[in-house]
Design a protein around this motif. Structure first.
Motif, PDB file in Angstrom:
ATOM      1  N   MET A   1      78.167  -9.340  37.810  1.00  0.00           N
ATOM      2  CA  MET A   1      78.040  -8.394  38.925  1.00  0.00           C
ATOM      3  C   MET A   1      76.594  -7.940  39.109  1.00  0.00           C
ATOM      4  SD  MET A   1      80.884  -5.448  39.533  1.00  0.00           S
ATOM      5  CE  MET A   1      79.675  -4.143  39.513  1.00  0.00           C
ATOM      6  N   ILE A   2      76.219  -7.726  40.327  1.00  0.00           N
ATOM      7  CA  ILE A   2      74.865  -7.234  40.628  1.00  0.00           C
ATOM      8  C   ILE A   2      74.683  -5.828  40.091  1.00  0.00           C
ATOM      9  CG2 ILE A   2      73.508  -6.326  42.564  1.00  0.00           C
ATOM     10  CD1 ILE A   2      73.294  -8.917  43.565  1.00  0.00           C
ATOM     11  N   LYS A   3      73.492  -5.573  39.533  1.00  0.00           N
ATOM     12  CA  LYS A   3      73.163  -4.204  39.124  1.00  0.00           C
ATOM     13  C   LYS A   3      72.206  -3.645  40.171  1.00  0.00           C
ATOM     14  CE  LYS A   3      72.016  -6.172  35.254  1.00  0.00           C
ATOM     15  NZ  LYS A   3      72.861  -7.377  35.288  1.00  0.00           N
ATOM     16  N   LEU A   4      72.520  -2.513  40.755  1.00  0.00           N
ATOM     17  CA  LEU A   4      71.676  -1.923  41.801  1.00  0.00           C
ATOM     18  C   LEU A   4      71.156  -0.573  41.344  1.00  0.00           C
ATOM     19  CD1 LEU A   4      70.502  -1.809  44.678  1.00  0.00           C
ATOM     20  CD2 LEU A   4      72.717  -0.915  45.450  1.00  0.00           C
ATOM     21  N   GLN A   5      69.822  -0.461  41.396  1.00  0.00           N
ATOM     22  CA  GLN A   5      69.176   0.800  41.034  1.00  0.00           C
ATOM     23  C   GLN A   5      68.348   1.265  42.215  1.00  0.00           C
ATOM     24  OE1 GLN A   5      65.571   0.797  38.704  1.00  0.00           O
ATOM     25  NE2 GLN A   5      66.562   1.971  37.085  1.00  0.00           N
ATOM     26  N   ILE A   6      68.441   2.546  42.533  1.00  0.00           N
ATOM     27  CA  ILE A   6      67.659   3.079  43.646  1.00  0.00           C
ATOM     28  C   ILE A   6      66.551   3.951  43.075  1.00  0.00           C
ATOM     29  CG2 ILE A   6      67.759   4.668  45.628  1.00  0.00           C
ATOM     30  CD1 ILE A   6      70.829   3.438  45.661  1.00  0.00           C
ATOM     31  N   ARG A   7      65.332   3.694  43.492  1.00  0.00           N
ATOM     32  CA  ARG A   7      64.237   4.522  42.984  1.00  0.00           C
ATOM     33  C   ARG A   7      63.192   4.799  44.059  1.00  0.00           C
ATOM     34  NH1 ARG A   7      60.890   0.183  39.278  1.00  0.00           N
ATOM     35  NH2 ARG A   7      62.783  -0.770  38.521  1.00  0.00           N
ATOM     36  N   ILE A   8      62.356   5.783  43.779  1.00  0.00           N
ATOM     37  CA  ILE A   8      61.268   6.118  44.699  1.00  0.00           C
ATOM     38  C   ILE A   8      60.000   5.484  44.151  1.00  0.00           C
ATOM     39  CG2 ILE A   8      59.883   7.996  45.676  1.00  0.00           C
ATOM     40  CD1 ILE A   8      62.338   9.788  45.451  1.00  0.00           C
ATOM     41  N   GLY A   9      59.222   4.850  45.006  1.00  0.00           N
ATOM     42  CA  GLY A   9      57.974   4.266  44.538  1.00  0.00           C
ATOM     43  C   GLY A   9      57.330   3.370  45.569  1.00  0.00           C
ATOM     44  N   PRO A 113      62.562  -3.320  49.790  1.00  0.00           N
ATOM     45  CA  PRO A 113      62.212  -2.081  50.484  1.00  0.00           C
ATOM     46  C   PRO A 113      63.364  -1.761  51.449  1.00  0.00           C
ATOM     47  CG  PRO A 113      61.224  -3.916  51.640  1.00  0.00           C
ATOM     48  CD  PRO A 113      62.066  -4.506  50.529  1.00  0.00           C
ATOM     49  N   SER A 114      63.261  -0.661  52.126  1.00  0.00           N
ATOM     50  CA  SER A 114      64.277  -0.284  53.106  1.00  0.00           C
ATOM     51  C   SER A 114      63.978  -1.024  54.423  1.00  0.00           C
ATOM     52  CB  SER A 114      64.242   1.233  53.299  1.00  0.00           C
ATOM     53  OG  SER A 114      65.147   1.613  54.308  1.00  0.00           O
ATOM     54  N   VAL A 144      68.859  -5.632  40.899  1.00  0.00           N
ATOM     55  CA  VAL A 144      68.193  -5.305  42.166  1.00  0.00           C
ATOM     56  C   VAL A 144      67.708  -3.857  42.137  1.00  0.00           C
ATOM     57  CG1 VAL A 144      68.504  -5.051  44.664  1.00  0.00           C
ATOM     58  CG2 VAL A 144      69.634  -6.938  43.455  1.00  0.00           C
ATOM     59  N   SER A 145      66.447  -3.660  42.482  1.00  0.00           N
ATOM     60  CA  SER A 145      65.925  -2.301  42.675  1.00  0.00           C
ATOM     61  C   SER A 145      65.686  -2.078  44.157  1.00  0.00           C
ATOM     62  CB  SER A 145      64.586  -2.117  41.952  1.00  0.00           C
ATOM     63  OG  SER A 145      64.747  -2.266  40.575  1.00  0.00           O
ATOM     64  N   MET A 146      66.191  -0.977  44.695  1.00  0.00           N
ATOM     65  CA  MET A 146      65.816  -0.545  46.044  1.00  0.00           C
ATOM     66  C   MET A 146      64.645   0.390  45.841  1.00  0.00           C
ATOM     67  SD  MET A 146      67.576  -1.520  48.809  1.00  0.00           S
ATOM     68  CE  MET A 146      66.495  -0.507  49.779  1.00  0.00           C
ATOM     69  N   VAL A 147      63.472  -0.035  46.253  1.00  0.00           N
ATOM     70  CA  VAL A 147      62.292   0.816  46.047  1.00  0.00           C
ATOM     71  C   VAL A 147      61.986   1.556  47.342  1.00  0.00           C
ATOM     72  CG1 VAL A 147      59.885   0.906  45.342  1.00  0.00           C
ATOM     73  CG2 VAL A 147      61.422  -0.726  44.257  1.00  0.00           C
ATOM     74  N   CYS A 148      62.329   2.843  47.341  1.00  0.00           N
ATOM     75  CA  CYS A 148      62.180   3.673  48.541  1.00  0.00           C
ATOM     76  C   CYS A 148      60.850   4.408  48.482  1.00  0.00           C
ATOM     77  CB  CYS A 148      63.329   4.663  48.625  1.00  0.00           C
ATOM     78  SG  CYS A 148      64.942   3.845  48.640  1.00  0.00           S
ATOM     79  N   ARG A 152      63.661  11.080  51.204  1.00  0.00           N
ATOM     80  CA  ARG A 152      64.683  11.021  52.248  1.00  0.00           C
ATOM     81  C   ARG A 152      65.356   9.644  52.249  1.00  0.00           C
ATOM     82  NH1 ARG A 152      63.572   9.143  57.309  1.00  0.00           N
ATOM     83  NH2 ARG A 152      65.362   9.311  58.697  1.00  0.00           N
ATOM     84  N   THR A 153      64.548   8.612  52.102  1.00  0.00           N
ATOM     85  CA  THR A 153      65.073   7.242  52.090  1.00  0.00           C
ATOM     86  C   THR A 153      65.914   7.017  50.833  1.00  0.00           C
ATOM     87  OG1 THR A 153      63.122   6.551  53.322  1.00  0.00           O
ATOM     88  CG2 THR A 153      64.398   4.806  52.265  1.00  0.00           C
TER      89      THR A 153
END
Ligand code: ADP
Length: 168
Positions: A1-9, A113-114, A144-148, A152-153
């Motif tokens: 399964m995909i691992k998804l982490q959301i972070r600011i950067g 990125p977003s 997967v990292s979502m780098v916001c 707000r994002t």
């Protein structure tokens, strides 16, 4: 399964297999995250991109990462928001096609990125659930990292992740 982490950067600092660029059709650089990636990767990136013949909305193409800490860049072109159903399909295609390239190359860690929620005007509260769902439903065990870029994002993606996990 995909691992998804959301972070600011800043995605140009990501030290992993690949970062995804929210590029434009020309792939020759622009503003926002695209400009930051081209600046950090250096001029060799532009030379490589010139050979790619552009990229269509929703599709994705691979280059080296050059001076970036990440080894590769997956360039994708998000939809410009027009408030149509096509927007959502194309946005999902960006995430799916980028993940497909990552998996095909055996990447274990990538950062997004977003896509489309800056200059391309896609409303964040509509883009985030599409991104989260498409990433989590992709069959892979990639991290997967979502780098916001801002809080707000990150909040919007965190909310979308919580809603997805609780079945909304
Ligand atoms: P688009 O044209 O696809 O809308 P933009 O670059 O205008 O792309 O914006 C997409 C998102 O990327 C926005 O949330 C913006 O704040 C963010 N962003 C801009 N620079 C960076 C960066 N260096 N790292 C991560 N995200 C960034």
């Amino acid at each position: 399964m995909i691992k998804l982490q959301i972070r600011i950067g800043d995605i140009t600092d990501f030290n992993g297999d690949a970062i995804v660029n929210a590029a434009n059709h020309s792939l020759l650089g622009g503003g926002g995250v695209d400009g930051a990636i081209h600046h950090a990767a250096g001029p060799a990136l532009n030379n490589a991109c010139m050979k790619l013949n552009g990229c269509k909305t929703g599709e994705a193409k691979l280059t080296d990462g050059y001076n970036l800490p990440a080894n590769y860049i997956i360039h994708t072109v998000g939809p410009i928001w027009h408030a149509t159903k096509t927007d959502a399909i194309q946005l999902a295609n960006c995430y799916r096609n980028a993940l497909r390239i990552a998996v095909n190359h055996g990447f274990k860690t990538i950062a997004f990125p977003s896509i489309s929620t800056g200059a391309y005007g896609y409303p964040l509260d509509q883009a985030a659930p599409i991104a989260v769902k498409t990433i989590l439903q992709f069959p892979s065990d990639i991290a997967v990292s979502m780098v916001c870029f801002d809080e707000r994002t990150a909040d919007a993606y965190q909310r979308a992740l919580q809603n997805y996990e609780s079945g909304f």
